[in-house]
Design an enzyme around this catalytic site. Structure first.
Site, mmCIF file in Angstrom:
data_model
loop_
_atom_site.group_PDB
_atom_site.id
_atom_site.type_symbol
_atom_site.label_atom_id
_atom_site.label_comp_id
_atom_site.label_asym_id
_atom_site.label_seq_id
_atom_site.Cartn_x
_atom_site.Cartn_y
_atom_site.Cartn_z
ATOM 1 N N ASP A 176 0.414 8.693 -5.275
ATOM 2 C CA ASP A 176 -0.013 8.410 -3.903
ATOM 3 C C ASP A 176 1.598 6.932 -3.328
ATOM 4 O O ASP A 176 1.440 6.106 -4.230
ATOM 5 C CB ASP A 176 -1.257 7.762 -3.419
ATOM 6 C CG ASP A 176 -2.103 9.701 -3.864
ATOM 7 O OD1 ASP A 176 -1.389 10.650 -3.750
ATOM 8 O OD2 ASP A 176 -3.426 9.494 -4.089
ATOM 9 N N HIS A 199 5.707 12.571 -6.140
ATOM 10 C CA HIS A 199 4.322 11.924 -5.420
ATOM 11 C C HIS A 199 3.824 12.849 -5.848
ATOM 12 O O HIS A 199 2.258 12.910 -5.145
ATOM 13 C CB HIS A 199 5.409 12.268 -3.728
ATOM 14 C CG HIS A 199 4.338 11.127 -2.956
ATOM 15 N ND1 HIS A 199 2.596 10.851 -2.684
ATOM 16 C CD2 HIS A 199 4.367 11.219 -2.048
ATOM 17 C CE1 HIS A 199 2.767 10.682 -1.628
ATOM 18 N NE2 HIS A 199 3.603 10.481 -0.716
#
Length: 409
Positions: free
Chosen positions: A384, A380
């Site tokens: 995204d 992450h």
């Protein structure tokens, strides 16, 4: 002439290795290019072959020892003869002739009895052959039988058999709960290290979707025989469709094909797809180079070759190095759903799972379809959630309409 047996030159990514197995003992003959010793590294087992015919003279590094690149392992005497085999033990002397047979029982096999003596013996339940005869020629007389009956009466009774002891609680033998401690293989130790590193260094997250496998299954069923005949025995499987779908999706979402290097993001202009393969040593991930340019047949052939090399322990470090994205298929072992762990420095991994028929709503109707759960684990820090979900949906759409793989739409 003595020839030094040395460890191979390790790549920069491999610091050292471990002597796994010596296939020859000192004094044994060795032929040129014959396997002498295996060196296990973090990634593969490297075979060290004999440079010439000869005899293994000395082992310097024993099994389990750590060795560096080009370090001396042992020595080989070129052209020497193998040590002579130990002479066979002398044959044992012939067994002496059997001793003379034991003398016959007192009454012989067929004791001579008078009619009266025989009748008395039968009434008393005594074997006539067990009675020593005192008559002429060893004849058993009536008196002999009477004496045998009296002797039997006066014989002390046999002691009563003791009662069986009460059953005790079962006692486990020491071997029933044995424990065995063995060192980790270098591959297992490295896998453990990398997995812990991935969990601690990444902001790892997993997103899920599901794909209707019927279009791919129908296409495969229709063309698999022709495909195998056309491509010299290469079989059409599901993995090639997933690799093709992944390469197309990676073109649309280059961040999933990128990696983090310090504070920089490295976008790779190529797609090297790692394919997880099971082996006796554990799970290994050889890499399909430039997979975006490979045909389905080339992908299937490459995967089959990796599987064969993994089974034979012949994967090279070059086979296992690099990779920009990985696909793992837990479905071959029956996994219905999992969260695969990203292999750093990669930033994503796709998990395939078992195909299972489930009721699905299609145009207002309940239809039984062969469905597979897909899992995408990603870093992450770089990817995204929107990008990860869109990437996985792109793979789903391409698999459910495989014509789009050909039309590039």
């Amino acid at each position: 002439m003595a020839i030094e047996i040395k460890a191979p030159t390790f790549p920069e990514s491999v610091a050292d290795g471990t002597v796994a197995t010596w296939h020859k003992k000192p004094g044994e003959a060795v032929k040129r290019d014959e396997l002498i010793v295996d060196i296990e590294t973090d990634k593969v087992v490297i075979e060290v072959l004999a440079e010439a015919d000869g005899v293994l003279a000395e082992i310097i590094k024993n099994e389990g020892d750590t060795v560096l690149s080009n370090e001396l392992l042992g020595k080989l005497n070129e052209g020497g003869a193998a040590a002579p085999a130990a002479p066979a033990a002398a044959a044992p002397a012939a067994a002496p002739a059997a001793q003379a047979a034991a003398p016959a029982a007192a009454g012989g096999d067929d004791a001579i009895l008078s009619p009266a003596a025989r009748k008395l013996a039968e009434e008393a339940g005594i074997d006539p052959n067990s009675i020593a005869g005192t008559g002429k020629g060893g004849r058993v007389t009536k008196e002999d039988v009477v004496a045998a009956v009296e002797a039997k009466k006066n014989a002390p009774a046999a002691p009563a058999k003791p009662a069986a002891p009460a059953a005790e609680a079962p006692i486990f033998a020491a071997g029933d709960r044995v424990e065995k401690r063995v060192p980790m293989t270098r591959l297992r130790a490295k896998v453990a290290e990398r997995l812990v590193e991935a969990q601690s260094a990444m902001a790892m997250l997993t997103t899920f979707n599901e794909v209707n496998m019927k279009p791919i299954m129908d296409l495969r069923s229709k063309y698999k025989d022709l495909f195998e005949k056309k491509h010299n025995g290469v079989r059409l499987g599901f993995m090639s469709f997933f690799v093709k779908a992944a390469t197309e999706a990676l073109k649309r979402f280059p961040g999933v094909n990128a990696s983090i290097d310090g504070n920089d993001i490295v976008y790779h202009g190529y797609q090297d797809i790692g394919v997880a393969v099971s082996s006796d040593r554990g799970l290994v991930v050889p890499v399909l180079r430039n997979a975006e340019f490979m045909s389905l047949a080339e992908i299937e052939g490459g995967i089959a070759n990796f599987g064969k090399k993994a089974k034979e322990g012949k994967l090279t470090i070059e086979d296992m190095t690099g990779g920009t994205f990985t696909i793992s298929n837990g479905g071959v072992f029956g996994s219905l759903l999992s969260t695969p762990i990203v292999n750093p420095p990669q930033t994503a991994i796709l998990g395939m799972h078992k195909i299972q028929e489930r009721p699905m709503a299609v145009n207002g109707q309940v239809v039984i379809l062969p469905m597979m759960y897909l899992a995408l684990s990603y870093d992450h820090r770089l990817i995204d959630g929107k990008e990860a979900v869109s990437f996985l949906v792109a793979i789903k759409d391409l698999l459910e309409d495989p014509a789009r793989l050909l039309l590039d739409v």
